[in-house]
Design an enzyme around this catalytic site. Sequence first.
Site: not given
Length: 444
Positions: A107, A323
Amino acid sequence: MDSLVFIILTLCSLSSPPFIKSINIQTSFSVDLIHRDSPMSPFHNPSTSQFNLIKKAAFRSNSRLDRFSLSLLSNESPESIILPNNGDYLMRIFIGTPPIEKLVIADTGSDLTWVQCSPCMNCFPQNTPFYDTTKSSTFSNVQCDSHSCTLLPKEQQLCGKSNECFYSYHYGDRSFSIGELGFDSISFGSSNSTLQGANSVTNGNITFPKSIFGCGYYNIFTSDNSGKASGLVGLGAGPLSLISQLGDSIGRKFSYCLVPFASNSTSKLRFGNEAIITGEGVVSTPLIIKSSTPTFYYVNLEGVTVGQKMFHTGQTDGNIIIDSGTTLTYLEPPIFDNFITSMKEAIGIEQVEDSSSPFSYCFTYQPDINFPRVAFHFTGGANVTLEPKNMLLLYESNLLCLAVVSSNIEGVSILGNVAQIDFQVEYDLGGKKLSFVPSDCAKN
Ligand SMILES: *[C@@H]1O[C@H](CO)[C@@H](O)[C@H](O)[C@H]1NC(C)=O
Ligand SMILES: *[C@@H]1O[C@H](CO)[C@@H](O)[C@H](O)[C@H]1NC(C)=O
Ligand SMILES: *[C@@H]1O[C@H](CO)[C@@H](O)[C@H](O)[C@H]1NC(C)=O
């Protein structure tokens, strides 16, 4: 940990002894990144149709956006936005001595690395045993009065009766994780990397002793729990993240190359010199880390070209988060409105309305679609041309949808992972730049 009494303990005063020993020898290695829906993933369910997977991924992406926005708008610490099963990519890590393999979510949108630990008071189901620190000869607790503990955002850090460093994260959707910070070895089964001068390498594996991680004892997640992932690796820019902890030992650099959704190859995540991308076509833009949200990697989108038209955002100070765990690309309203108007005009096919769809623009597939050239212009002359595979998802058998949607929130834009497919993307935290180059990620 016999009770949750620590929740009400007051924060202890903190001194600052020296931080994690920095490792000065440069290390270079890579690991596989597995898309949760790919044929290589343990989440893979061959009976689920590709359309369904895309639909689910889009909805997951939306709920991730909600968490981002919550943390960006409420001034809450961004550390409070981690959720398992909510990032799209998984990786394997090994914790402790002897090393225990864990499949965890990779992540770039959060910092703390954590796994579910025993004795677990309340954990989401996983199909492997919870991590047991008493079985690791290299585990030690992080003391609450140590500098390592202060790396946790203040409102999420608590001292135990025996000076333990507890973390407590609460999420917007009523999920939370509570646990204790510890040190243990984290290793990565390495591929054919050169591993020159690596810190500690045996049999092609690379080990980082005394890595800080969270042992989650009390974890409730309201999202789907399939029992496969058992934690998360935080690749954000904040001080506790794996990237920050590895720091100079990886030259503060990592990169990834994401294969298309249904590919049979795995994507790669690289650290250190191996992460450096060079050669023809590499473009770079300043990487902006904001002190108010130190986790996120911002870049600045100056303008967008659609076909013959270009429009400027008029912004300069970092307006889009990049991201790897968000599927779709979200643009804030004024930018999105310009973008979607140009796209509809250029594609020229009537929109298929579906109010339950997670997308903003879907249209019926036609063999002769005139897809315009789309380029995102990032500050510093970094022009990134996005191919149809970076922009379109096949949704239902004959419906194409734009993988770019409105964030509906001013000040919140995210460059998601579909837009990054078949690019090598390098994050250079020391040089404060982000670089892109188009690449066949199945081969690279
Ligand atoms: C990696 O090497 C270390 C150091 O020799 C060893 O203790 C550990 O078991 C190895 N880890 C894996 C996952 O093979
Ligand atoms: C992946 O492998 C399966 C089975 O070998 C094959 O049917 C499929 O076409 C492959 N997919 C891609 C994208 O290569
Ligand atoms: C990037 O695109 C802009 C707008 O089309 C153009 O003016 C500029 O010359 C391009 N820069 C490079 C380095 O190609």
